[in-house]
Write a protein that holds these residues in place. Structure first.
Motif, PDB file in Angstrom:
ATOM      1  N   LEU A  31       0.811  -1.213   0.000  1.00  0.00           N
ATOM      2  CA  LEU A  31       0.000   0.000   0.000  1.00  0.00           C
ATOM      3  C   LEU A  31       0.845   1.263   0.000  1.00  0.00           C
ATOM      4  O   LEU A  31       1.882   1.324   0.664  1.00  0.00           O
ATOM      5  N   SER A  32       0.359   2.264  -0.684  1.00  0.00           N
ATOM      6  CA  SER A  32       0.990   3.582  -0.655  1.00  0.00           C
ATOM      7  C   SER A  32       0.499   4.333   0.577  1.00  0.00           C
ATOM      8  O   SER A  32      -0.486   3.942   1.213  1.00  0.00           O
ATOM      9  N   ASP A  33       1.164   5.428   0.886  1.00  0.00           N
ATOM     10  CA  ASP A  33       0.698   6.267   1.997  1.00  0.00           C
ATOM     11  C   ASP A  33      -0.726   6.749   1.749  1.00  0.00           C
ATOM     12  O   ASP A  33      -1.539   6.794   2.678  1.00  0.00           O
ATOM     13  N   ASP A  34      -1.036   7.123   0.507  1.00  0.00           N
ATOM     14  CA  ASP A  34      -2.396   7.570   0.203  1.00  0.00           C
ATOM     15  C   ASP A  34      -3.417   6.465   0.459  1.00  0.00           C
ATOM     16  O   ASP A  34      -4.499   6.727   0.990  1.00  0.00           O
ATOM     17  N   LEU A  38      -6.166   7.824   2.986  1.00  0.00           N
ATOM     18  CA  LEU A  38      -7.336   8.488   2.399  1.00  0.00           C
ATOM     19  C   LEU A  38      -8.641   7.704   2.500  1.00  0.00           C
ATOM     20  O   LEU A  38      -9.615   8.219   3.057  1.00  0.00           O
ATOM     21  N   PRO A  39      -8.726   6.487   1.990  1.00  0.00           N
ATOM     22  CA  PRO A  39     -10.020   5.795   2.112  1.00  0.00           C
ATOM     23  C   PRO A  39     -10.284   5.418   3.568  1.00  0.00           C
ATOM     24  O   PRO A  39      -9.351   5.137   4.326  1.00  0.00           O
ATOM     25  N   LYS A  40     -11.571   5.425   3.904  1.00  0.00           N
ATOM     26  CA  LYS A  40     -11.963   5.109   5.279  1.00  0.00           C
ATOM     27  C   LYS A  40     -13.130   4.136   5.280  1.00  0.00           C
ATOM     28  O   LYS A  40     -13.898   4.070   4.325  1.00  0.00           O
ATOM     29  N   ASP A  41     -13.248   3.423   6.397  1.00  0.00           N
ATOM     30  CA  ASP A  41     -14.403   2.546   6.558  1.00  0.00           C
ATOM     31  C   ASP A  41     -15.564   3.366   7.130  1.00  0.00           C
ATOM     32  O   ASP A  41     -15.431   4.570   7.372  1.00  0.00           O
ATOM     33  N   VAL A  47      -6.557   2.880   7.011  1.00  0.00           N
ATOM     34  CA  VAL A  47      -5.678   1.740   7.249  1.00  0.00           C
ATOM     35  C   VAL A  47      -4.690   2.044   8.371  1.00  0.00           C
ATOM     36  O   VAL A  47      -4.461   1.208   9.260  1.00  0.00           O
ATOM     37  N   ARG A  48      -4.117   3.237   8.373  1.00  0.00           N
ATOM     38  CA  ARG A  48      -3.175   3.615   9.434  1.00  0.00           C
ATOM     39  C   ARG A  48      -3.832   3.487  10.800  1.00  0.00           C
ATOM     40  O   ARG A  48      -3.208   3.035  11.763  1.00  0.00           O
ATOM     41  N   ALA A 105       4.300   5.050   8.043  1.00  0.00           N
ATOM     42  CA  ALA A 105       5.579   4.393   8.347  1.00  0.00           C
ATOM     43  C   ALA A 105       5.778   4.260   9.855  1.00  0.00           C
ATOM     44  O   ALA A 105       6.259   3.219  10.334  1.00  0.00           O
ATOM     45  N   GLN A 106       5.409   5.289  10.607  1.00  0.00           N
ATOM     46  CA  GLN A 106       5.522   5.209  12.060  1.00  0.00           C
ATOM     47  C   GLN A 106       4.582   4.147  12.623  1.00  0.00           C
ATOM     48  O   GLN A 106       4.943   3.411  13.550  1.00  0.00           O
ATOM     49  N   ALA A 107       3.383   4.057  12.071  1.00  0.00           N
ATOM     50  CA  ALA A 107       2.416   3.068  12.537  1.00  0.00           C
ATOM     51  C   ALA A 107       2.951   1.652  12.290  1.00  0.00           C
ATOM     52  O   ALA A 107       2.868   0.784  13.167  1.00  0.00           O
ATOM     53  N   ARG A 108       3.502   1.430  11.111  1.00  0.00           N
ATOM     54  CA  ARG A 108       4.061   0.106  10.784  1.00  0.00           C
ATOM     55  C   ARG A 108       5.208  -0.235  11.725  1.00  0.00           C
ATOM     56  O   ARG A 108       5.280  -1.341  12.278  1.00  0.00           O
TER      57      ARG A 108
END
Length: 183
Positions: A31-34, A38-41, A47-48, A105-108
């Motif tokens: 996955l890209s940062d976007d 950007l998309p949300k549930d 995702v972050r 990246a910090q979340a990962r």
């Protein structure tokens, strides 16, 4: 008739944990940062947010295994931590709101570090402690209630990663039309 008690080994738990993290990171690494931001549930999570949620819960289990206050380690102020069933949806909303500034990246990196903290905390236990009930890890450390702690370890690592994999995929592919019941 009661269910047979599983005797867990550190090696069994470690293998399952590592496989679960590897599967989840393989998904994230596509996955890209976007795509992570950007998309949300339907609950408003991206995702972050799911990744930070997983990291916080893993940190909570690492603290629990060290016989520390799980909720405090998760950044949650619990009025009566040993009282009624916690409101997990409220807790999870608090977790997400506290960590919205974290980059993908910090979340990962946090998830990997939290996972490793669980492994280190588990490694410090005696093998037999993996079969000890949950309450043996909560003050006053004498309780006999709860499933074996190995099940909580897996429930907050491998099983948790797998559970959120479906939600992450749904967010990314745009099919997240209902709010998941977060654990």
């Amino acid at each position: 008739m009661s269910e047979p008690q599983i005797t867990w080994t550190k090696q069994q738990v470690r293998i399952r944990m590592e496989k679960g993290l590897t599967r989840f990171l393989a998904l994230l690494d596509q996955l890209s940062d976007d795509q992570m931001l950007l998309p949300k549930d339907a609950a408003g999570w991206n995702v972050r947010d799911h990744v930070t949620h997983l990291a916080v819960w893993a940190d909570g289990i690492a603290a629990l295994l060290q016989r520390e206050d799980r909720w405090k380690a998760m950044g949650l102020a619990m009025e009566d931590p040993e009282g009624d069933e916690p409101d997990y949806d409220l807790m999870n909303r608090q977790i997400v709101e506290q960590h919205r500034q974290v980059s993908p990246a910090q979340a990962r990196a946090w998830l990997v570090a939290a996972h490793n903290r669980v492994l280190r905390a588990m490694d410090a236990l005696a093998e037999s402690e993996l079969s000890a009930p949950y309450e043996r890890f909560v003050a006053p450390y004498t309780g006999s209630w709860g499933h074996p702690i190995a099940e909580y370890i897996l429930g907050n690592t491998e099983d948790h990663y797998d559970e959120h994999t479906a939600w992450v995929r749904a967010i990314v592919d745009g099919s997240a039309t209902s709010a998941p019941q977060h654990d």
